[in-house]
Design a protein around this motif. Sequence first.
Motif, short mmCIF file in Angstrom:
data_model
loop_
_atom_site.label_atom_id
_atom_site.label_comp_id
_atom_site.label_asym_id
_atom_site.label_seq_id
_atom_site.Cartn_x
_atom_site.Cartn_y
_atom_site.Cartn_z
N GLN A 1 -2.21 4.17 -7.37
CA GLN A 1 -3.21 3.56 -6.49
C GLN A 1 -4.25 4.61 -6.09
O GLN A 1 -3.89 5.75 -5.78
N ARG A 2 -5.52 4.19 -6.11
CA ARG A 2 -6.59 5.07 -5.63
C ARG A 2 -6.72 4.90 -4.12
O ARG A 2 -6.85 3.79 -3.62
N PHE A 3 -6.68 6.03 -3.42
CA PHE A 3 -6.69 6.03 -1.96
C PHE A 3 -7.98 6.68 -1.48
O PHE A 3 -8.41 7.71 -2.02
N ARG A 4 -8.60 6.10 -0.45
CA ARG A 4 -9.83 6.64 0.15
C ARG A 4 -9.55 7.01 1.61
O ARG A 4 -9.00 6.19 2.37
N LEU A 5 -9.96 8.24 1.99
CA LEU A 5 -9.69 8.72 3.33
C LEU A 5 -10.98 9.29 3.93
O LEU A 5 -11.46 10.35 3.50
N PRO A 6 -11.59 8.60 4.93
CA PRO A 6 -12.75 9.18 5.62
C PRO A 6 -12.31 10.38 6.48
O PRO A 6 -11.30 10.31 7.18
N LEU A 7 -13.06 11.46 6.40
CA LEU A 7 -12.70 12.71 7.08
C LEU A 7 -13.88 13.17 7.93
O LEU A 7 -15.00 13.31 7.40
N THR A 8 -13.66 13.39 9.21
CA THR A 8 -14.70 13.82 10.16
C THR A 8 -14.16 15.00 10.95
O THR A 8 -13.08 14.91 11.54
N LYS B 1 -5.07 19.21 -1.58
CA LYS B 1 -4.20 19.64 -2.68
C LYS B 1 -3.06 20.52 -2.21
O LYS B 1 -1.99 20.56 -2.85
N SER B 2 -3.28 21.21 -1.10
CA SER B 2 -2.24 22.14 -0.62
C SER B 2 -1.08 21.43 0.06
O SER B 2 -0.03 22.04 0.28
N ILE B 3 -1.24 20.17 0.43
CA ILE B 3 -0.16 19.44 1.09
C ILE B 3 0.81 18.96 0.02
O ILE B 3 0.47 18.19 -0.87
N ARG B 4 2.05 19.44 0.07
CA ARG B 4 3.04 19.16 -0.96
C ARG B 4 3.94 17.98 -0.62
O ARG B 4 4.75 17.57 -1.45
N GLU C 1 0.82 -1.20 0.00
CA GLU C 1 0.00 0.00 0.00
C GLU C 1 0.86 1.27 0.00
O GLU C 1 2.01 1.27 0.48
N ALA C 2 0.27 2.32 -0.58
CA ALA C 2 0.95 3.63 -0.53
C ALA C 2 0.96 4.14 0.90
O ALA C 2 0.00 3.94 1.65
N GLU C 3 2.04 4.83 1.30
CA GLU C 3 2.19 5.32 2.68
C GLU C 3 2.61 6.78 2.67
O GLU C 3 3.35 7.23 1.79
N PHE C 4 2.09 7.51 3.69
CA PHE C 4 2.51 8.91 3.88
C PHE C 4 3.65 8.93 4.88
O PHE C 4 3.60 8.22 5.90
N PRO C 5 4.70 9.70 4.63
CA PRO C 5 5.83 9.76 5.57
C PRO C 5 5.36 10.16 6.97
O PRO C 5 4.68 11.18 7.15
N SER D 1 -0.26 11.51 10.55
CA SER D 1 0.45 12.76 10.23
C SER D 1 -0.25 13.49 9.09
O SER D 1 -0.36 14.73 9.10
N PHE D 2 -0.74 12.72 8.11
CA PHE D 2 -1.47 13.33 7.00
C PHE D 2 -2.78 13.97 7.49
O PHE D 2 -3.16 15.06 7.05
N ARG D 3 -3.46 13.29 8.42
CA ARG D 3 -4.69 13.86 8.97
C ARG D 3 -4.39 15.15 9.74
O ARG D 3 -5.15 16.13 9.67
N ASN D 4 -3.27 15.18 10.50
CA ASN D 4 -2.91 16.39 11.26
C ASN D 4 -2.63 17.56 10.33
O ASN D 4 -3.01 18.71 10.62
N LYS D 5 -1.99 17.30 9.19
CA LYS D 5 -1.72 18.37 8.24
C LYS D 5 -3.01 18.93 7.66
O LYS D 5 -3.14 20.14 7.42
#
Length: 276
Positions: A265-272, A247-250, A182-186, A191-195
């Motif tokens: 890969q298509r990634f799905r992220l639930p956001l609340t 989109k703003s996260i580089r 799977e694709a991973e965020f550093p 961390s991606f959710r916090n950004k």
Amino acid sequence: MENENLNYNPSLDEIVFENRNKEYGAYDLRSSYRRILTRSMIIGTLIFCIAAITPFVVMKIKQLAAKEKTEVDANLIEILPEEQVKEEIVEKEETPPPPPPKVEEKIEILQNVVPEPVKAPKVETPPPPISEQLKTTTGLINQEGVKQTAHIPPPVQAPPKAAAVESKAPSTTEVYESVDQEAEFPGSLNSFRNKIAENFDNSAMEGGEGTLKATVTFIVERDGSISDVKASGSNSDFNSEAVRTVKSIRTKWVPAKINGQPVRQRFRLPLTMNFE
């Protein structure tokens, strides 16, 4: 004269036709009616009796004139058609005799007498030479027959060829849903959710209060960048701001891999998010 008139008893017809022409047909019919009726009854009765008795008389005559029946005891047998009889006869005639019993060929055996360990052994039959023993089977007695080698070397089989494993290279344009890695965020997905939470502009929400939810989908490219960002939820303002924030996260992702090769890969992220 008066006495004769007293004894006279006229009938109804005479009273009716008194002083009239008695030669007329009506008077004759009336006077002969009883006689004609009686005669008709007698004739009709005779005809009925004759008609009723005639069948019985005819039946009795036929019984008397009929010949005596002769009973014949017939035993029926099943008659086969000519074609079937011919086939059975041909089958019986063409049945070949049983083959003679197969006689197995005797294997030639050379008598191999092992000398007894005595002081002066007397060997009546010397052992055959090694070259002869290799040509056929050895035993305790001599026997004539077909020569057969005692030890037959097994046939040499070629080693099986290793099956070629074909590894199909993954496509560089196809977007995969299932991958090997799977694709991973550093720094992990949190961390991606916090950004996203840090860069989210709350002022873009007009009158938005309470808890809002949306599902953000995007494609992680082979170089780690993201594209085709979309958001689906009940609030359009929340969806638009979520797309802008992602989109703003580089920071680039670690791309997904199939057979060790990076793929899309298509990634799905639930956001609340909760707004007060």
